[in-house]
Enzyme design. Structure first.
Site: not given
Ligand SMILES: *Cc1c(COP(=O)(O)O)cnc(C)c1O
Length: 430
Positions: A144, A239, A267
């Site tokens: 994701y 990511d 995060k």
């Molecule tokens: C949470 C997450 C996102 C998206 O971040 P948001 O702040 O919710 O838009 C993208 N990549 C990874 C790996 C994530 O865990």
């Protein structure tokens, strides 16, 4: 356990917000029931509107490395608030946070702050397309990267195919330039590169995927992905929105010996406020406006409250070696959970890395999205609800990762394992 307040709030919420929530997983669709409406966090705990206290392994889906209402973060935000909440102009704290990030993740020579992980990955792929002049993006099934159109594509499981949109509203045209392959499957990746490699702007991946539960890469897999991308002139976007400052202080990239062209963070970087970032090699980042032609902007990007929270969180993390102490604690908790499952003869596989873990209800070690889909979802539901009734708040899906914080104590772990014994017994006797 009384939940009348949460029930009333959920009914009211559903009338004014889709599903009663501002982000889908919060509505408990996959496990059923009423989500507790939270009013307060205290270290390792959250408290709901009915006054129930829970040990929290959601931690806002990752950001709260230091626990709820961590005083050093609260103080930094209060101090910033006294001076105003936004300027739309450069501030000293943006330099401080950018320098902190580039020192903690040396592959990021320059960085741009944004407000969410979605924005970071969306901008990173635009940058990769701008830099390479190519259109295709390659992602991994079950990874994701937020909800921007190009990345809301998962394609069929098993085979690598041209992208099909995961959501109505994403155009076929957009999805068609997103390729996807199963994680941990090098031959599948080689096949796509052999067919399309010269058109692929970037490979984007969670190095240690956390959005299908926590999945770990096979030995040598990540360096092999990097080599393949390099051979075809595609950029490697790692990511680490979830794994950054969770897998290790330097992210998963520091553990698996890879050197990405672009990294996305989110995060933990904001200490609980909305901050994310993308960054990487200087010659690539110099494509970003106003130095280069790739446009990307934000009214509240680098917001002073958010910068203050991020600086407080990362400085504390670094100076107190938080990422050195949490992995061992996480391993101890997971060992306790594994022993409890074994005692009840419930087959589980538990993955943990840094301060993250997932309990998979399966007897086959999950290596990719299909393996996670094959887990016993009914067992997970029983586990989830028994834990909640016994004061343990878990992410409400088999496809999520659990988090621990610096505030989680030995007593919390003992209580969690005691609750898990009840949950595993309930699963065994169904
Ligand atoms: C949470 C997450 C996102 C998206 O971040 P948001 O702040 O919710 O838009 C993208 N990549 C990874 C790996 C994530 O865990």
């Amino acid at each position: 356990m009384k939940i009348t307040q949460s029930e009333a709030l959920f009914a009211a919420a559903k009338k004014v917000m889709p599903g009663g929530v501002n982000s889908p997983v919060r509505s408990f669709r996959s496990v059923g029931g009423v989500p507790p409406f939270l009013v307060r966090g205290e270290g390792s705990h959250v408290v709901d509107a009915d006054g129930n206290r829970y040990i929290d392994y959601v931690l806002s889906y990752g950001p709260l490395l230091l626990g709820h209402a961590a005083p050093m973060i609260g103080e930094a935000i209060k101090k910033a608030t006294d001076h105003g909440t936004s300027y739309g102009a450069p501030t000293p704290d943006e330099v401080t946070l950018a320098r902190l990030v580039t020192s903690l993740l040396p592959s990021m020579e320059m960085v741009r702050m944004v407000n969410s992980g979605t924005e970071a990955t969306m901008s990173a792929i635009r940058l990769a397309r701008a830099y390479t002049g190519r259109e295709y993006i390659l992602k991994f099934i079950g990874c994701y990267h937020g909800h921007s159109d190009s990345l809301l594509v998962q394609a069929g499981s098993g085979a690598s195919t041209f992208g099909v949109p995961d959501s109505p509203g994403v155009t076929k045209g957009t999805a068609a330039t997103t390729l996807s392959v199963p994680f941990n499957d090098l031959p599948a990746l080689e096949k796509v590169f052999a067919a399309k490699g010269r058109d692929i702007a970037a490979v984007i991946m969670e190095p240690t995927p956390g959005n299908m539960g926590l999945i770990l890469p096979k030995d040598g897999y990540l360096p092999a992905v990097q080599d393949l991308a390099r051979r075809y002139g595609s950029l490697l976007i790692i990511d680490e929105v979830m794994s950054g400052f969770r897998a290790a202080q330097g992210g998963s990239q520091s553990l698996y010996g890879i050197d990405p062209d672009i990294t996305c963070l989110g995060k933990v970087i904001g200490g609980g406020l909305p901050v994310a970032a993308y960054g990487g090699k200087r010659k690539i980042m110099e494509m970003v406006s106003p130095v280069g032609p790739m446009y990307q902007a934000g009214t509240l990007s680098g917001n002073p409250l958010a910068m203050a929270a991020g600086i407080a969180a990362l400085t504390w993390m670094r100076d107190h070696k938080v990422c050195d102490t949490l992995p061992e604690r996480c391993a101890v908790l997971c060992k306790g959970l594994a022993d409890a499952a074994a005692a009840a003869c419930v087959p589980v596989r538990i993955h943990h890395l840094g301060s993250m873990f997932t309990v998979f209800f399966t007897d086959k070690d999950p290596m990719n999205y299909d393996d996670v889909c094959a887990c016993d979802k009914e067992a997970f539901k029983i586990y989830f609800h028994t834990m909640l009734e016994n004061g343990v708040y878990l992410p409400p899906s088999q496809f999520e990762t659990n988090f621990i914080s610096l505030a989680h104590s030995d007593e919390d772990f003992a209580q969690t394992i005691a609750a898990a014994r009840k949950a595993f017994a309930a699963i065994a006797s169904r």
